[in-house]
Design a protein around this motif. Structure first.
Motif, PDB file in Angstrom:
ATOM      1  N   ILE A   1      30.104  -6.033 -36.749  1.00 41.28           N
ATOM      2  CA  ILE A   1      29.612  -6.483 -38.076  1.00 41.28           C
ATOM      3  C   ILE A   1      30.082  -4.451 -38.663  1.00 41.28           C
ATOM      4  O   ILE A   1      29.067  -3.772 -38.118  1.00 41.28           O
ATOM      5  N   GLU A   2      29.603  -4.484 -40.161  1.00 40.71           N
ATOM      6  CA  GLU A   2      29.544  -3.263 -40.949  1.00 40.71           C
ATOM      7  C   GLU A   2      28.723  -4.079 -41.918  1.00 40.71           C
ATOM      8  O   GLU A   2      28.814  -4.274 -42.815  1.00 40.71           O
ATOM      9  N   ASN A   3      27.455  -3.378 -41.010  1.00 38.64           N
ATOM     10  CA  ASN A   3      26.498  -3.878 -41.978  1.00 38.64           C
ATOM     11  C   ASN A   3      25.864  -3.780 -43.321  1.00 38.64           C
ATOM     12  O   ASN A   3      26.366  -2.737 -43.514  1.00 38.64           O
TER      13      ASN A   3
ATOM     14  N   GLY B   1      28.277  -8.617 -42.876  1.00 41.02           N
ATOM     15  CA  GLY B   1      27.134  -8.879 -42.014  1.00 41.02           C
ATOM     16  C   GLY B   1      25.962  -7.793 -42.378  1.00 41.02           C
ATOM     17  O   GLY B   1      25.781  -7.606 -42.713  1.00 41.02           O
ATOM     18  N   TYR B   2      24.953  -8.331 -41.664  1.00 46.14           N
ATOM     19  CA  TYR B   2      23.834  -7.660 -41.051  1.00 46.14           C
ATOM     20  C   TYR B   2      22.976  -7.588 -40.021  1.00 46.14           C
ATOM     21  O   TYR B   2      23.617  -8.567 -38.954  1.00 46.14           O
ATOM     22  N   LEU B   3      22.635  -5.899 -39.587  1.00 44.76           N
ATOM     23  CA  LEU B   3      22.524  -6.391 -38.069  1.00 44.76           C
ATOM     24  C   LEU B   3      21.054  -5.913 -37.957  1.00 44.76           C
ATOM     25  O   LEU B   3      20.326  -4.870 -38.813  1.00 44.76           O
TER      26      LEU B   3
ATOM     27  N   ARG C   1      13.306 -10.113 -43.275  1.00 48.28           N
ATOM     28  CA  ARG C   1      14.001  -9.071 -45.030  1.00 48.28           C
ATOM     29  C   ARG C   1      14.947  -9.995 -45.153  1.00 48.28           C
ATOM     30  O   ARG C   1      15.287 -10.581 -46.286  1.00 48.28           O
ATOM     31  N   LEU C   2      16.036  -9.879 -44.016  1.00 49.71           N
ATOM     32  CA  LEU C   2      17.465  -9.701 -44.582  1.00 49.71           C
ATOM     33  C   LEU C   2      17.201 -11.687 -44.649  1.00 49.71           C
ATOM     34  O   LEU C   2      18.335 -12.052 -45.001  1.00 49.71           O
ATOM     35  N   LEU C   3      17.066 -12.181 -43.734  1.00 51.07           N
ATOM     36  CA  LEU C   3      17.137 -13.630 -43.813  1.00 51.07           C
ATOM     37  C   LEU C   3      16.253 -13.929 -45.570  1.00 51.07           C
ATOM     38  O   LEU C   3      17.110 -15.097 -46.466  1.00 51.07           O
ATOM     39  N   CYS C   4      15.130 -14.059 -45.681  1.00 51.54           N
ATOM     40  CA  CYS C   4      15.076 -14.472 -47.195  1.00 51.54           C
ATOM     41  C   CYS C   4      16.261 -13.426 -47.854  1.00 51.54           C
ATOM     42  O   CYS C   4      16.467 -14.227 -49.310  1.00 51.54           O
TER      43      CYS C   4
END
Length: 75
Positions: free
Chosen positions: A8-10, A14-16, A25-28
């Motif tokens: 993953i490239e943040n 995607g997000y790490l 925060r990322l899911l929101c």
């Protein structure tokens, strides 16, 4: 996060999430932004198809099956 750091490239494909606050925060962010969900999803799929698909790695798989006792690097 393990091997995901290599895949993953943040913020690109995607997000790490490193902490519970990151997950929230990322899911929101993804829940609230459909365009971002689509973009991240498409780039994540592209990464998998280009680097990790069976088709992309068939030569490696064939080598492993043809030489089962040989030591292989994970690269």
């Amino acid at each position: 996060v393990g091997v995901n750091k290599m895949i993953i490239e943040n913020g690109l494909n995607g997000y790490l999430a490193l902490a519970e606050e990151d997950w929230y925060r990322l899911l929101c962010l993804l829940i609230e932004d459909k365009d971002l969900r689509v973009k991240i999803g498409e780039l994540g799929r592209k990464t998998v198809l280009e680097k990790y698909s069976v088709e992309k790695n068939k030569a490696k798989y064939l080598e492993i099956f043809q030489n089962p006792t040989k030591q292989f690097n994970e690269s």
